[in-house]
Design a protein around this motif. Structure first.
Motif: not given
Length: 304
Positions: A11-16, A21-27, A45-52, A71-79
């Protein structure tokens, strides 16, 4: 501290490698890693703990998965963010000094603008201000490359900073433009594109304004309690937005930017900017904010 498994490392290597990634891509990535490693796929909740778990293991190395808002579409992204080194310095390994100078000038124009964007023509004209000559073709190639790497967004001749830039360059932006930047009153993240109160320094991302003012017949600024002077974006929540629809919403947003540039008003806002996506790890992932120094809300100019 729970140790990382092979699934965590994948998971970490893919984000790197993908940058942001947006929230859907993270899931989807979480499910893919669990499947590949024959690990049971958990709920939100398991996904949240996975990232923690990942963050607790990489934080000693000054790394952390953080979230930011598009800022364009309001979606959460993660990096993935390096807490000890500013991304602007790491970019120097990917781009020449001349290219970095142009990118910084591009950022400077965007931050100082009232609409949070710059026209591609204006960027090309910035090449005349560089210490070392750069052709217009080379500048166009640079913009295309930076868009492919998700540092900027281009649409119909307008350029805005992408969510990757806002997340990874958050500390650089806050420290460089400390006296100039305003934060969104709702999400508390840098707000370049949005609506600002005419009476005080309260500012909202369009998507945040839609949520805050939803159902309020006489919207008032939370800062000064005067009537909010701007139209409220459409609050229609769309669970399954197609790529074509997302592209159309982005086009509408960019058309609005050009309207603001031409008539000097911020009263027109695009509709349908609050597209909902699975945001499974929002509470588990920290916002893109620096460890040091908070941004002041003073709307004063700052020279570059």
């Amino acid at each position: 501290m729970m140790q990382m498994t092979t699934a965590h490392r994948m998971f970490l290597q893919s984000i790197m490698s993908q940058g942001i990634l947006n929230a859907r891509e993270v899931k989807h990535l979480y499910q893919k890693c669990c499947t590949a490693c024959e690990v049971a796929i958990g709920d939100a909740a398991a996904l949240g703990q996975f990232v923690i778990t990942i963050n607790s293991n990489i934080r000693p190395f000054n790394m952390e998965i953080k979230k930011g808002i598009d800022e364009v579409d309001g979606k959460q992204h993660y990096g993935l963010v390096n807490l000890a080194e500013t991304a602007i310095s790491r970019l120097a390994s990917d781009y020449s000094a001349n290219e970095m100078e142009l990118f910084k000038k591009m950022i400077d124009v965007i931050v100082h603008s009232d609409h949070g964007s710059v026209s591609s023509i204006d960027v090309l004209n910035l090449t005349d201000q560089l210490d070392k000559k750069m052709t217009k073709d080379a500048a166009e190639d640079l913009m295309d490359q930076m868009q492919k790497q998700k540092w900027i967004k281009q649409n119909n001749g307008e350029i805005v900073l992408s969510v990757r830039t806002l997340v990874e360059l958050d500390q650089y932006l806050r420290e460089t433009y400390e006296e100039l930047l305003l934060l969104c009153n709702i999400c508390k993240q840098i707000c370049l594109q949005g609506d600002k109160c005419d009476n005080c320094d309260t500012k909202f991302h369009l998507c945040c304004a839609a949520r805050y003012f939803r159902g309020k017949h006489t919207p008032k600024c939370p800062g000064c309690q005067r009537s909010w002077p701007h139209s409220i974006p459409d609050t229609t929540v769309q669970q399954n937005t197609s790529p074509a629809k997302q592209t159309n919403d982005t086009t509408v947003h960019q058309n609005t930017l050009r309207e603001k540039r031409s008539n000097g008003t911020t009263h027109t806002v695009p509709d349908a900017v609050t597209n909902a996506v699975p945001d499974a790890v929002t509470d588990a992932v920290p916002d893109a904010q620096p460890r040091r120094r908070s941004t002041r809300s003073t709307r004063s100019g700052q020279s570059s």
